[in-house]
Design a protein around this motif. Structure first.
Motif, mmCIF file in Angstrom:
data_model
loop_
_atom_site.group_PDB
_atom_site.id
_atom_site.type_symbol
_atom_site.label_atom_id
_atom_site.label_comp_id
_atom_site.label_asym_id
_atom_site.label_seq_id
_atom_site.Cartn_x
_atom_site.Cartn_y
_atom_site.Cartn_z
ATOM 1 N N GLY A 102 6.306 45.262 -56.209
ATOM 2 C CA GLY A 102 7.525 45.047 -55.444
ATOM 3 C C GLY A 102 7.260 44.190 -54.216
ATOM 4 N N LEU A 103 6.096 44.416 -53.589
ATOM 5 C CA LEU A 103 5.714 43.600 -52.434
ATOM 6 C C LEU A 103 5.599 42.136 -52.834
ATOM 7 C CD1 LEU A 103 2.943 45.565 -50.546
ATOM 8 C CD2 LEU A 103 5.066 44.706 -49.626
ATOM 9 N N VAL A 104 5.047 41.890 -54.048
ATOM 10 C CA VAL A 104 4.933 40.505 -54.516
ATOM 11 C C VAL A 104 6.309 39.862 -54.572
ATOM 12 C CG1 VAL A 104 4.294 39.054 -56.466
ATOM 13 C CG2 VAL A 104 2.828 40.939 -55.824
ATOM 14 N N SER A 105 7.291 40.572 -55.197
ATOM 15 C CA SER A 105 8.653 40.024 -55.274
ATOM 16 C C SER A 105 9.211 39.769 -53.880
ATOM 17 C CB SER A 105 9.585 40.995 -55.992
ATOM 18 O OG SER A 105 9.237 41.109 -57.323
ATOM 19 N N LEU A 106 8.967 40.743 -53.000
ATOM 20 C CA LEU A 106 9.470 40.643 -51.629
ATOM 21 C C LEU A 106 8.937 39.374 -50.957
ATOM 22 C CD1 LEU A 106 10.860 42.729 -49.529
ATOM 23 C CD2 LEU A 106 8.575 42.951 -48.669
ATOM 24 N N ILE A 107 7.624 39.139 -51.096
ATOM 25 C CA ILE A 107 7.014 37.999 -50.406
ATOM 26 C C ILE A 107 7.405 36.689 -51.074
ATOM 27 C CG2 ILE A 107 4.822 36.922 -49.804
ATOM 28 C CD1 ILE A 107 3.686 39.797 -49.615
ATOM 29 N N ILE A 108 7.393 36.683 -52.435
ATOM 30 C CA ILE A 108 7.737 35.439 -53.132
ATOM 31 C C ILE A 108 9.183 35.055 -52.839
ATOM 32 C CG2 ILE A 108 8.167 34.487 -55.437
ATOM 33 C CD1 ILE A 108 5.597 35.654 -56.346
ATOM 34 N N GLY A 109 10.075 36.082 -52.723
ATOM 35 C CA GLY A 109 11.452 35.787 -52.349
ATOM 36 C C GLY A 109 11.560 35.394 -50.891
ATOM 37 N N GLY A 110 10.697 35.986 -50.047
ATOM 38 C CA GLY A 110 10.807 35.758 -48.612
ATOM 39 C C GLY A 110 10.286 34.404 -48.169
ATOM 40 N N ILE A 111 9.230 33.900 -48.835
ATOM 41 C CA ILE A 111 8.592 32.653 -48.377
ATOM 42 C C ILE A 111 9.566 31.478 -48.328
ATOM 43 C CG2 ILE A 111 6.944 30.875 -49.129
ATOM 44 C CD1 ILE A 111 4.929 33.064 -49.612
ATOM 45 N N PRO A 112 10.346 31.204 -49.419
ATOM 46 C CA PRO A 112 11.265 30.062 -49.313
ATOM 47 C C PRO A 112 12.346 30.284 -48.272
ATOM 48 C CG PRO A 112 11.117 30.845 -51.570
ATOM 49 C CD PRO A 112 10.401 31.832 -50.727
ATOM 50 N N MET A 113 12.695 31.557 -48.003
ATOM 51 C CA MET A 113 13.736 31.808 -47.005
ATOM 52 C C MET A 113 13.237 31.502 -45.600
ATOM 53 S SD MET A 113 15.360 35.292 -48.417
ATOM 54 C CE MET A 113 16.403 35.452 -46.989
ATOM 55 N N ILE A 114 11.954 31.785 -45.341
ATOM 56 C CA ILE A 114 11.420 31.578 -44.003
ATOM 57 C C ILE A 114 10.952 30.128 -43.827
ATOM 58 C CG2 ILE A 114 9.737 32.380 -42.300
ATOM 59 C CD1 ILE A 114 9.537 34.972 -43.959
ATOM 60 N N PHE A 115 10.180 29.632 -44.819
ATOM 61 C CA PHE A 115 9.519 28.341 -44.625
ATOM 62 C C PHE A 115 10.189 27.199 -45.385
ATOM 63 C CE2 PHE A 115 6.197 31.611 -44.165
ATOM 64 C CZ PHE A 115 5.858 31.372 -42.852
ATOM 65 N N GLY A 116 11.253 27.482 -46.141
ATOM 66 C CA GLY A 116 11.873 26.421 -46.917
ATOM 67 C C GLY A 116 11.190 26.275 -48.259
ATOM 68 N N ALA A 117 11.888 25.592 -49.186
ATOM 69 C CA ALA A 117 11.398 25.559 -50.559
ATOM 70 C C ALA A 117 10.370 24.456 -50.803
ATOM 71 C CB ALA A 117 12.567 25.385 -51.518
ATOM 72 N N ASP A 118 10.169 23.544 -49.842
ATOM 73 C CA ASP A 118 9.255 22.418 -50.089
ATOM 74 C C ASP A 118 7.806 22.879 -50.059
ATOM 75 O OD1 ASP A 118 11.569 21.004 -49.943
ATOM 76 O OD2 ASP A 118 11.312 20.534 -47.807
ATOM 77 N N THR A 119 6.944 22.103 -50.756
ATOM 78 C CA THR A 119 5.515 22.366 -50.682
ATOM 79 C C THR A 119 5.036 21.999 -49.283
ATOM 80 O OG1 THR A 119 5.383 21.698 -52.976
ATOM 81 C CG2 THR A 119 3.308 21.898 -51.784
ATOM 82 N N PRO A 120 4.385 22.911 -48.582
ATOM 83 C CA PRO A 120 3.965 22.613 -47.212
ATOM 84 C C PRO A 120 2.761 21.665 -47.222
ATOM 85 C CG PRO A 120 3.168 24.739 -47.859
ATOM 86 C CD PRO A 120 3.993 24.254 -49.002
ATOM 87 N N PRO A 121 2.514 20.976 -46.110
ATOM 88 C CA PRO A 121 1.310 20.147 -46.038
ATOM 89 C C PRO A 121 0.070 21.031 -46.136
ATOM 90 C CG PRO A 121 2.365 20.336 -43.898
ATOM 91 C CD PRO A 121 3.303 20.918 -44.892
ATOM 92 N N ALA A 122 -1.012 20.439 -46.662
ATOM 93 C CA ALA A 122 -2.231 21.223 -46.852
ATOM 94 C C ALA A 122 -2.800 21.652 -45.508
ATOM 95 C CB ALA A 122 -3.256 20.402 -47.616
ATOM 96 N N ILE A 123 -3.487 22.790 -45.512
ATOM 97 C CA ILE A 123 -4.167 23.246 -44.304
ATOM 98 C C ILE A 123 -5.282 22.255 -43.990
ATOM 99 C CG2 ILE A 123 -5.580 25.106 -43.345
ATOM 100 C CD1 ILE A 123 -4.132 26.977 -45.247
ATOM 101 N N PRO A 124 -5.439 21.824 -42.717
ATOM 102 C CA PRO A 124 -6.544 20.915 -42.415
ATOM 103 C C PRO A 124 -7.876 21.594 -42.702
ATOM 104 C CG PRO A 124 -5.403 21.615 -40.419
ATOM 105 C CD PRO A 124 -4.598 22.090 -41.559
ATOM 106 N N SER A 125 -8.828 20.815 -43.257
ATOM 107 C CA SER A 125 -10.117 21.428 -43.578
ATOM 108 C C SER A 125 -10.910 21.624 -42.293
ATOM 109 C CB SER A 125 -10.884 20.577 -44.574
ATOM 110 O OG SER A 125 -11.053 19.293 -44.059
ATOM 111 N N PHE A 126 -11.920 22.489 -42.354
ATOM 112 C CA PHE A 126 -12.701 22.809 -41.167
ATOM 113 C C PHE A 126 -13.375 21.553 -40.628
ATOM 114 C CE2 PHE A 126 -13.194 27.037 -43.437
ATOM 115 C CZ PHE A 126 -12.127 27.576 -42.771
ATOM 116 N N MET A 127 -13.894 20.726 -41.535
ATOM 117 C CA MET A 127 -14.612 19.520 -41.114
ATOM 118 C C MET A 127 -14.606 18.561 -42.291
ATOM 119 S SD MET A 127 -18.391 19.544 -39.556
ATOM 120 C CE MET A 127 -19.227 18.080 -39.049
ATOM 121 N N ARG A 128 -14.250 17.307 -42.031
ATOM 122 C CA ARG A 128 -14.203 16.332 -43.117
ATOM 123 C C ARG A 128 -15.597 15.831 -43.453
ATOM 124 N NH1 ARG A 128 -8.904 14.845 -43.738
ATOM 125 N NH2 ARG A 128 -7.622 15.452 -41.962
#
Lengths: 303, 360
Positions: A102-128
């Motif tokens: 149920g938590l999975v459904s909650l979070i999967i439903g919640g993420i697009p509501m909070i952050f929008g449906a677009d794919t977010p930019p990648a997390i910057p790596s620690f060091m290139r």
């Protein structure tokens, strides 16, 4: 030959680190709350979203967003334990699994509501960049990101193991793991133990997600940790959940096995295509021979 | 003679002796009759769709709920009656989907032989898991079935990235199948399997499974063979899941393995969740659970404008409800209904006592 083999290993290094982190979290929750936490991957994804969101929309420095992401993960884990699992003590094991579902459904439903449906930019790596060195005429390269991840994994897991086996908290966790009601009888505050376990597990999950997200191997989505999570469960039963180091060894073996079988793909495409099937079948055979896992201890059952 | 009569009177309550059997009432009270009525209602729904009263997409949503119910009732027998948990439903349903594809599109055989081949392969897989379950138990077994399901899904994905059948080309006893025919076959399969399951539950097999669930040691001491009934439980649930996959393929006709939702761990968990929140020992409850998880969003919530505009909110609400139901009613909707019935009965009795002053 040796060089290209080493290249295969260095490529899988990051996946190994991520799986080790995720498996540690799963093992902690498995032992203290006696359930398989299917929401681990979703909580991790939620933390990863928060991290990139803070980094790109608010322009905070990367190290700060990573720390904030992990702190958020810890808080979320503690909240899940205090809010849900502590109240549902009489729920059986399968019921607990469904709660995490149920938590999975909650979070999967919640993420697009909070952050929008677009794919977010990648997390910057620690060091290139890459570290390259020469082995018998072949160039072996390893990304700095993987090296730093390896260092972080080593430090975090070593700290955890020292805590688990040397500190009073660790003793509490191990007692709670063997039986919660007995732990309460001998005066252990099991509420604190399970809450901290959930917090640490969720924090580890978010850290794993940040490591994977920064590597460029996977783009962030609400389900991008599922593969790692499935491998973590399998690693747990391969190594045996009755110890803490068993699952960690399993978490090294499975991604490493995948990489090694994939390496044979240069001789015949058969191995490339069927790598996962081969590794899982070998794992299945090992478990059938040793049902408690490689390092598992047989626990006698009372009738 | 007299003794026999006395014994019979003790055995059968006085009121029912000599009373005429009411055919309609006994038909409605019998689970098999209830399932038959359920099938008739579903046929009516289909006929309404042909008349244009119900929209096509709504009917497809109902179709999915029915198909998933087939997998769920097999799982209900496994979890609720044999006490064995499995996370491998996705793999078994995937097997059915791909066998439908191979039978109907690749090898071009008719629907019945294709169906039988799918069934045989599912039974073999069920045997394999049954034997594994003798060595490994509980939550470990669940994770191991997850591994087995991953193996099956990986094999299927490697064999064929996307599968497609044309159900207009399939004939069934000389009739063209098409989308309407597929729906009729699904209704028939669901009702038939419900009846078979209800019979298994009430037969000695079902009692043996229940004994095995409550205590394996006690069951063995009573002479119940763990090997036989564990194998049987897994074979039945795998077979049902495979049938569900076959029906799913007839309904949807094409899937892409990388984007399909039924080949994922989430699908296995959703079926598990449906069985748990419905009440693991009740067939009606299980079907209601499937409706709650899969149909609730498409059939009820999507009629409310707020939810139609925010489809993510439906997933969120389902998750919250799932958590609340399991937390407060571990026995699922079946328990909820039972509690409500009990409360009403006690209330009525209290009122009767207050009014007439007697227990009767």
């Amino acid at each position: 030959m040796l060089g290209s083999f080493l290249n295969t290993i260095t490529l899988s290094l990051l996946t190994i680190c991520v799986t080790m982190m995720a498996t540690m979290g799963i093992a902690l929750i498995f032992k203290t709350s006696n359930t398989t936490n299917f929401a681990q991957g979703s909580i991790a994804a939620l933390g990863a979203y928060l991290t990139t969101y803070l980094a790109f929309d608010y322009g905070l420095p990367v190290w700060l967003t990573i720390i904030l992401g992990i702190v958020f993960g810890i808080a979320f884990g503690v909240l899940v334990d205090v809010g849900i699992f502590r109240r549902g003590k009489n729920v059986n094991i399968v019921g607990k699994q469904i709660i995490t579902m149920g938590l999975v459904s909650l979070i999967i439903g919640g993420i697009p509501m909070i952050f929008g449906a677009d794919t977010p930019p990648a997390i910057p790596s620690f060091m290139r960049g890459n570290l390259t060195f020469d082995v018998m005429g072949t160039e072996v390269s390893i990304t700095y990101h993987s090296l730093i991840s390896l260092a972080i994994t080593f430090v975090v897991l070593t700290t955890l193991f020292v805590l688990l086996y040397k500190s009073k908290w660790g003793l509490g966790v191990r007692v709670t793991a063997s039986r919660e009601s007995t732990a309460e009888l001998v005066g252990i505050n099991t509420h604190v133990i399970t809450a901290t376990s959930w917090g640490i597990a969720a924090g580890l999950a978010v850290l794993a997600a940040i490591m994977l997200g920064g590597s460029g191997l996977a783009s962030i989505s609400s389900t991008y940790m599922t593969r790692i999570q499935v491998n973590s469960f399998l690693a747990g039963i391969l190594g045996g959940f009755s110890t803490f180091y068993g699952p960690i060894v399993g978490a090294v073996l499975i991604p490493l096995g995948l990489a090694v079988v994939g390496f044979f793909g240069r001789f015949s495409p058969f191995f490339q295509e069927w790598a996962e099937v081969i590794v899982y079948v070998i794992m299945l055979i090992v478990i059938l021979i040793k049902p408690q896992g490689i390092f598992g201890k047989k626990i006698g059952k009372k009738v | 003679m007299n003794l026999q009569k006395e014994y019979l009177q003790q055995l059968v309550p006085q009121s029912t002796i000599g009373q005429k059997v009411k055919p309609i009432q006994s038909f409605v009270k019998n689970p098999l009759g209830q399932f038959a009525i359920f099938g008739l209602i579903l046929l009516l729904v289909k006929i309404f769709e042909l008349m244009g009263v119900i929209s096509g997409p709504l009917l497809t949503s109902i179709g999915f709920v029915l198909v998933y119910s087939i997998a769920a009732i097999g799982f209900c027998l496994l979890l609720g009656y044999s006490g064995l948990a499995s996370l491998g439903t996705a793999g078994f349903v995937g097997l059915g989907v791909y066998m439908a594809f191979y039978g109907l599109a690749e090898w071009n055989i008719t629907i019945l032989p294709a169906f039988v081949i799918a069934g045989i392969i599912a039974i073999i897989l069920g045997f394999v898991i049954g034997f594994i379950s003798l060595r490994i138990e509980g939550i470990y077994l669940a994770i191991l079935t997850l591994a087995l399901s991953e193996i099956v899904v990986q094999i299927l994905k490697t064999l064929e990235a996307s599968v497609r059948i044309r159900n207009a080309d399939i004939t069934f006893f000389g009739l063209q199948l098409g989308k309407d025919g597929a729906f009729f076959i699904i209704i028939f399969a669901l009702v038939a399997l419900l009846m078979v399951t209800a019979n298994i539950i009430r037969s000695p097999t079902g009692r043996a499974m229940l004994a095995m669930k409550n205590s394996t040691s006690a069951a063995q001491a009573m002479g119940i063979s763990l090997l036989k009934y564990r194998l049987l439980a897994f074979v039945i649930s795998t077979l049902y899941a495979s049938v569900a996959g076959f029906m799913y393929m007839l309904l949807i006709t094409s899937i892409t393995s990388t984007t399909s939702t039924i080949l994922t761990l989430a699908f296995s968990l959703n079926i598990l969740g449906a069985v748990i929140i419905g009440g693991a020992k009740s067939l009606w409850g299980t079907m209601f659970g499937v409706f709650f998880i899969y149909g609730f969003q498409q059939i009820i919530l999507s009629d409310i404008p707020f939810f139609r505009n925010n489809p993510e909110f439906m997933t969120l609400v389902t998750g919250v409800l799932l958590i609340l139901v399991v937390m407060f009613y571990p026995g699922g909707f079946a328990q909820m209904l039972f509690n409500a019935k009990w409360a009403i009965r006690t209330k009525l009795k209290e009122r009767r006592v207050r009014k007439y002053g007697t227990e009767a």
